[in-house]
Scaffold this motif. Sequence first.
Motif, PDB file in Angstrom:
ATOM      1  N   ASP A 179       0.827  -1.212   0.000  1.00  0.00           N
ATOM      2  CA  ASP A 179       0.000   0.000   0.000  1.00  0.00           C
ATOM      3  C   ASP A 179       0.858   1.257   0.000  1.00  0.00           C
ATOM      4  N   LEU A 194      -6.237   5.256  -1.724  1.00  0.00           N
ATOM      5  CA  LEU A 194      -6.311   3.806  -1.488  1.00  0.00           C
ATOM      6  C   LEU A 194      -7.747   3.311  -1.586  1.00  0.00           C
ATOM      7  N   VAL A 209      -4.390  -4.962  -4.916  1.00  0.00           N
ATOM      8  CA  VAL A 209      -3.214  -4.094  -4.998  1.00  0.00           C
ATOM      9  C   VAL A 209      -2.360  -4.478  -6.203  1.00  0.00           C
TER      10      VAL A 209
END
Length: 976
Positions: free
Chosen positions: A281, A297, A306
């Motif tokens: 992240d 995000l 991701v």
Amino acid sequence: MRQYSPSRPPWKLPVRWELGVHDLGGEPALPGARESSFAGRAAELRTLLGAVSDVRPAVVLVEGEAGIGKSRLVAEATSVLADRGLRVLTGGCHPLREPLAYGPVIDALRRVGPWLPPAERLGASTGALAPLLPDLAGALPPEPPRVEAGTSGAGVQRFRVVSGVRTLLEAVAPAVLVVEDVHWADEATRELLLLLAMDMPTDSALVMTYRAEELPAGRPVLGAPFRRPPGTGGAEIRLGRLGETELRTMARDLLGGEPAPELVRTLLERSGGLPLVIEEDLLTLTDSPAGTDPGALRVPRSLNEVLAERRARLGPDATALVDAAAVLAVPAGESLLALSAGLDEDRTAAALQAATAAAVLRQTGPDTYTFAHVLAQEAVYDSLPGPVRHRNHRRVLAALQTLDPPPLVQISHHARALGDRAAWLPRAQEAADQALAVGDHGTAAALLQEILDQPGLTPEQLSRAATALAFSVSAGTQYTATTAALRRIMRLPGLSAPVRATIRTSLGAIMIYRGGEFSGEEEVLAALTEAGDSDPIAAARRLALLALSETGRFALAEQRAMVERGRSLLAAHEDRQARAMLDLAQMSLLSTAADPAVPALLAALPRESTDLQVLQSTAMIVCGSAGRSIAVGNDARAAAAITGARAMAPGSRLPMVELYLDCHQIMADWQAGRWDDAERGLTAFQKRYPQSQVGSGGLSATVRGLTAAARGRTAQAAAEFDEVLTRGLHLDSLAAAAGAARLHLNRNDPHAAWRALTDPHDFLTFLDRKEAWAHAWDLVPTAVETLLALDRTDEAEALTARHTTGTEGRDAPGAAAEHHLCHGLLLQAHDPDAAMAAFDLAAARWTAIGRPYPAALAAERAARTRTDLDDVSTHLTAPIATFEHLGATSDAARCHRTLRELGKVTSNPRGRAGYGDRLSPREEQIRDLLTTGATNKDIAAALFLSTRTVENHVARILAKLRTTRADLTRTSGERD
């Protein structure tokens, strides 16, 4: 076995070794290797470094879920250790790989070249590693002679490798061997690591990482419970998830500034504290135009999302390359990736640069690329649509088939993923054959089980795969798992009788010789019945196994007939192994009966030969003769046999010979009065063979029981004897049966003593069936004494006569001593002088053999038979001295009590007054018995004292030591 599914490849195949980015030591970071600061693991790092640095040898286990940071912790630690001058060798496990036995360890050892001393200074055992380390072959001693294929050959090879690895680590010490992801290790590698961990070389350490959730339920990481041996340091480290403080540190490092509280909370919510997801992240944020805005995000998501987003930002060529890498599932070079992705050289180079720059792939070697973590690879693979995945498998399969040599495991894997059963089946069998050829039984077993799971196999395919799988699992080290697997294979429908019989024979032999389960003889007998003589060589081998039986299942006469039948089956066939097995059985039968021809036959055996099988046969025969020589009282011959077999052991390469010789040496030491040496031998045996069933029963447990009985620890003695006797009738159970009966005689309970000898197992009838009257384990004298105590004099006389007949003409000095002892027992009631003479003869015989303890017991009997009280006192002096020298506390106390009753002055083991807070000698005796859990009544019986006297002693002991009885017992158990 996990089944393949359309959406996911079978990642849980056995171990694949590889190098990780942390293996590059001080080299510059390679593309795609961006990492955050090492946050939240300071305590774990100190523990690991302290365990390895402060005490060596050391064994460290690092456990944690996928993505928790095990590799990062080890990388940080190994960097520090290398700076401190330790030589760090790293290998890792991977779920998909080509066959290579002990791959992770062997790969780590490839880097020892610069540190190796000259070959002449290396132990000869390192020569066994030469074929596994071809680049270092010139720096190692010559490879030892090859052994023939077979499960015994596999055992020899395992022994060689373990010994070689240990010696090599010792030669390059101080060294740290790191093996990552041991949850993916095959059985051979697990065994190697377990044996290393149980006996680490000096100044070396073993560090292993693993995921507990990847292990079968209840199974230890090394396949068997591991308890760190005395003198070995180490630690067990379990990594947990990170908290807010650690996450903030990571964010500050990667983002270049203090993260906002909202961002930290968002990251923690999304990741659950898993470092891998946190880092991914944070890398996403560093590449985002929105910067550190947590809105970039979006909603919480998985690692799959991701990686999918990061992959979506790549160009078409880089995406194709990443997809191909995900389907390949193993680290690969640029050319293989190009073929798999359908790209030319220039496009591949550009695509690799893009994929590594985006931190989707990372470079782990000069020409090796892979994902940063297996979870990342799985995430990309899972994201591929079915047609894309199928097309990639087809391209990868075509690319792999161009390689020389072809990676058969990978080829069969991709053929299976394509659903092409016709292409997969022969490739899988070829891969299994290759794995067996290089000794990689873990890979072979996985592939063969996959084959056997297929419906519609032809009889030939079924038989071939089942036989190979039985061979492979028989080479495993975990007894329960191995026998269970063989039983499963035997239950496969459609197996022919000869194939089932072959598997059943392997099961029976493993049960007998590895598990100490004599019911294995039933399996061998069933195999003989099932297959008959359809294969004469196999039948002869089964007959030889049954002729080697030392249980009550067969009479010695029946076993002689088995040997003769086996020889007749081989009359028209030449099979050296079967003939060697029959020769071993023949010599075992002659030794059991104490045949006078044995010494000449032993002397005629070849001790030197270039033929390994000849040496192995001789070593096994000589080793077996050592045990039987001890049984009949030929102790000098036993010592020579042990020495001779040990001299042959390195050349014969039979680890089991060493194990049995260690057992024989323990008993030889005990019989010779070297009880301290025997106890040290038992401790060393348990350390050297932690999983052996041999050491937990038979003669080893008997030695512990006999020692405990002589020292008054009757409860322990009874437990040791019971452990042996639960195995049933066996030649190695005779001494335990006698010992258990004598415990009852000492309590004046001859009825219980007789039951110990005859119910549920009739050891006297067993002696007759086995023609083992010459075995001098005190069984017959104990039985005669028991019958006399029961007023069954006629039966005692008949038993003595049978013993005389059974030992006549036998080469058995111990039986001659017991003959005199039995006659003395019969005579002492009506002819004391004749009885005394018989006991004196027995003592003289035992002294000549070299056994002080039975000689002292016989001398004590002779002294007690004397009518002159002064003579009794005088002649008890020598046995007392022997008992006290041996530490036979209970026997010495019995003699001292007799002298007190006679009014004779003796050395008082209670000592003089004035010991103050120190324990007197008598109190030390009682304290030692207390630590075993003995009751006051037990102690009184052992030391021939009144219960009231013992109570007073116990009270003083506990007061002096400022402890309680329970604490004294518990503290002793913790020390043990």
